[in-house]
Motif scaffolding. Structure first.
Motif, PDB file in Angstrom:
ATOM      1  N   UNK A   1       1.023  -1.075   0.000  1.00 58.75           N
ATOM      2  CA  UNK A   1       0.000   0.000   0.000  1.00 58.75           C
ATOM      3  C   UNK A   1       0.984   1.034   0.000  1.00 58.75           C
ATOM      4  N   UNK A   2       2.552   1.478  -0.089  1.00 58.63           N
ATOM      5  CA  UNK A   2       3.363   2.295   0.756  1.00 58.63           C
ATOM      6  C   UNK A   2       2.549   2.436   2.057  1.00 58.63           C
ATOM      7  N   UNK A   3       2.933   1.867   3.126  1.00 60.91           N
ATOM      8  CA  UNK A   3       2.041   1.535   4.223  1.00 60.91           C
ATOM      9  C   UNK A   3       1.697   2.660   5.179  1.00 60.91           C
ATOM     10  N   UNK A   4       2.515   3.633   5.376  1.00 62.99           N
ATOM     11  CA  UNK A   4       2.262   4.565   6.471  1.00 62.99           C
ATOM     12  C   UNK A   4       2.493   5.995   6.000  1.00 62.99           C
ATOM     13  N   UNK A   5       1.596   6.478   5.192  1.00 61.35           N
ATOM     14  CA  UNK A   5       1.691   7.847   4.668  1.00 61.35           C
ATOM     15  C   UNK A   5       1.138   8.810   5.706  1.00 61.35           C
ATOM     16  N   UNK A   6       1.181  10.121   5.386  1.00 66.01           N
ATOM     17  CA  UNK A   6       0.590  11.139   6.256  1.00 66.01           C
ATOM     18  C   UNK A   6       0.114  12.288   5.385  1.00 66.01           C
ATOM     19  N   UNK A   7      -0.724  13.166   5.930  1.00 62.00           N
ATOM     20  CA  UNK A   7      -1.207  14.293   5.122  1.00 62.00           C
ATOM     21  C   UNK A   7      -0.068  15.198   4.709  1.00 62.00           C
ATOM     22  N   UNK A   8      -0.139  15.777   3.505  1.00 60.92           N
ATOM     23  CA  UNK A   8      -1.117  15.493   2.456  1.00 60.92           C
ATOM     24  C   UNK A   8      -0.832  14.137   1.815  1.00 60.92           C
ATOM     25  N   UNK A   9      -1.870  13.339   1.632  1.00 59.05           N
ATOM     26  CA  UNK A   9      -1.725  11.969   1.154  1.00 59.05           C
ATOM     27  C   UNK A   9      -1.321  11.961  -0.315  1.00 59.05           C
ATOM     28  N   UNK A  10      -0.438  11.014  -0.669  1.00 60.33           N
ATOM     29  CA  UNK A  10       0.076  10.899  -2.035  1.00 60.33           C
ATOM     30  C   UNK A  10      -0.506   9.676  -2.741  1.00 60.33           C
ATOM     31  N   UNK A  11      -0.239   9.590  -4.039  1.00 59.21           N
ATOM     32  CA  UNK A  11      -0.632   8.424  -4.811  1.00 59.21           C
ATOM     33  C   UNK A  11       0.325   7.270  -4.625  1.00 59.21           C
ATOM     34  N   UNK A  12      -0.149   6.050  -4.894  1.00 59.30           N
ATOM     35  CA  UNK A  12       0.693   4.863  -4.782  1.00 59.30           C
ATOM     36  C   UNK A  12       0.842   4.344  -3.371  1.00 59.30           C
ATOM     37  N   UNK A  13       0.101   4.918  -2.410  1.00 60.71           N
ATOM     38  CA  UNK A  13       0.184   4.491  -1.021  1.00 60.71           C
ATOM     39  C   UNK A  13      -0.936   3.532  -0.650  1.00 60.71           C
ATOM     40  N   UNK A  14      -0.823   2.956   0.539  1.00 56.65           N
ATOM     41  CA  UNK A  14      -1.805   1.974   0.995  1.00 56.65           C
ATOM     42  C   UNK A  14      -2.929   2.645   1.771  1.00 56.65           C
ATOM     43  N   UNK A  15      -4.155   2.168   1.536  1.00 53.51           N
ATOM     44  CA  UNK A  15      -5.265   2.592   2.391  1.00 53.51           C
ATOM     45  C   UNK A  15      -6.170   1.399   2.650  1.00 53.51           C
ATOM     46  N   UNK A  16      -6.884   1.480   3.762  1.00 51.13           N
ATOM     47  CA  UNK A  16      -7.791   0.411   4.143  1.00 51.13           C
ATOM     48  C   UNK A  16      -9.184   0.966   4.376  1.00 51.13           C
ATOM     49  N   UNK A  17     -10.164   0.150   4.041  1.00 52.20           N
ATOM     50  CA  UNK A  17     -11.553   0.503   4.266  1.00 52.20           C
ATOM     51  C   UNK A  17     -11.914   0.086   5.693  1.00 52.20           C
TER      52      UNK A  17
END
Length: 420
Positions: free
Chosen positions: A192-208
């Motif tokens: 997911x790139x697992x641990x992003x932070x704001x502002x969120x970028x493309x190519x990262x992981x997110x979960x529903x």
């Protein structure tokens, strides 16, 4: 701004990525460096097609072809009974425009202008794009238990359809108003790139947070005067809360269009995407991760070279568009997708990468990218070894389907990319 840890690419294509599977994959994630603001080059690798001296030269010529193609398609709607399709062929140094009947004067005049920059051939077609699209829609909606995909051939000669039940498919296409070629075994499934932070970028992981499923972020956009992140529609529904894999809240899904497989997450968004350098086959080297600014959008045409960036598979290149306006059957019909294939038949996209970025490299500056679309599905009949951060417990493939930028503008009129 909080500095996040590394993040894995997540291929959320096909198989609506089961929550349990995603959780297991996350547990096997890589080390946790800080958010990579370092910019690196994104490169296609290996032998350069068409005798070009370098990939840069090929991509520069491709850019000219895409701009020319955009000008043709911009007026094609006025002549829908004649326009059949376009193929960009940089290796042959030409743009091929297919037309049913005699091309109108306005088209011929435009082609004459375009020929000052690139070679353009206007070739005869048996059917118009409108005729093929109507018959494709009729066939796949009438045969949801038989056909897995259907797409118009850009030379206007007919349709190509995927199936896993050849006999029944032959019966299904009997009486079709245009020729249909069957491809046995083709089976699109939502990837997911697992641990992003704001502002969120493309190519990262997110979960529903509502369903437990996992996907990848696509691109930062604005819509309705607010910042959003574009991702794949099958990853959630309006109102679902989203987080990164560490549990940090991203935002809620505010718009969702499943027939085009695009959704928007309301959040602070930045115009960059996560990427990795690639090896000789065009697959991600995950020991190093960087990010790249997004400088605009790109249309998709047959012949276009693209790269993908998903949170599980990392960045994969040497991927070429082989069909456009493809309708795929994943239990319901997704329209307007683009089929693309990794040319060495190594991984293009895998499970967990759904919603991740599909990029066109800027040939003038390979540290910049254009947004072409977001990952939608993989053809599991072309499964190969996975690449990236999570190598086991998921399915990857060399043939992929993505939802192009035009699907986002169709679903969400007025949407605009946020540049980096």
């Amino acid at each position: 701004m909080k500095l996040p840890r590394f993040r894995h690419l997540a291929v959320a294509m096909g198989i609506v990525l089961a929550a349990a599977g995603m959780g297991t994959a996350q547990a096997a994630s890589a080390p946790d460096p800080v958010k990579p603001r370092t910019t690196g080059a994104i490169e296609h690798t290996g032998a350069v097609p068409g005798g070009f001296a370098s990939w840069k030269d090929l991509l520069l010529f491709q850019q000219k072809l895409v701009k020319a193609a955009d000008r043709v398609t911009a007026i094609s709607g006025q002549y829908a009974n004649g326009y059949a399709g376009i193929i960009a062929a940089p290796e042959n140094r030409e743009l091929r425009v297919y037309w049913k009947g005699k091309a109108p004067r306005a088209v011929n005049d435009l082609v004459s202008q375009l020929r000052r920059e690139v070679a353009v051939s206007v070739l005869p077609a048996q059917y118009s794009a409108r005729e093929l699209e109507r018959e494709a829609s009729r066939l796949i909606h009438a045969n949801k238990d038989t056909l897995t995909s259907i797409a118009p051939l850009q030379d206007g000669s007919g349709l190509t359809a995927g199936t896993t039940v050849l006999g029944a498919a032959r019966t299904a296409i009997t009486g079709a108003s245009v020729p249909v070629t069957l491809e046995y075994g083709a089976k699109p499934e939502l990837a997911t790139r697992w641990d992003d932070s704001p502002p969120w970028w493309g190519g990262g992981a997110w979960r529903n947070a509502s369903t437990g499923g996992g996907c990848s972020t696509g691109f930062a956009v604005t819509y309705g005067g607010a910042q959003k992140i574009l991702s794949a529609g099958h990853c959630g529904a309006v109102g679902n809360a989203t987080t990164d894999p560490t549990g940090q809240a991203i935002g809620s899904i505010t718009q969702d269009n499943n027939s085009r497989d695009v959704l928007l997450i309301g959040t602070s968004a930045g115009g960059r995407v996560f990427n990795n350098p690639t090896n000789a086959n065009g697959n991600a080297i995950v020991s190093t991760e960087f990010s790249n600014p997004v400088i605009g959008t790109s249309s998709s045409a047959v012949g276009l070279w693209v790269c993908t960036s998903g949170a599980y598979s990392g960045t994969n290149c040497n991927i070429r568009v082989t069909a456009v306006n493809v309708s795929i059957n994943v239990g319901y019909i997704i329209n307007g997708t683009v089929q693309a294939e990794q040319q060495a038949h190594t991984n293009a996209v895998g499970q967990g990468d759904s919603g991740g970025s599909v990029e066109v490299v800027n040939p003038s500056n390979t540290s910049q990218v254009y947004a072409a679309g977001v990952n939608t599905a993989i053809d599991t009949s072309t499964s190969v070894a996975c690449t990236g951060y999570v190598l086991t417990g998921r399915i990857c493939a060399w043939r992929t389907y993505y939802s192009p930028w035009s699907n986002a503008t169709t679903a969400f009129p007025g949407i605009a990319i946020i540049p980096g």
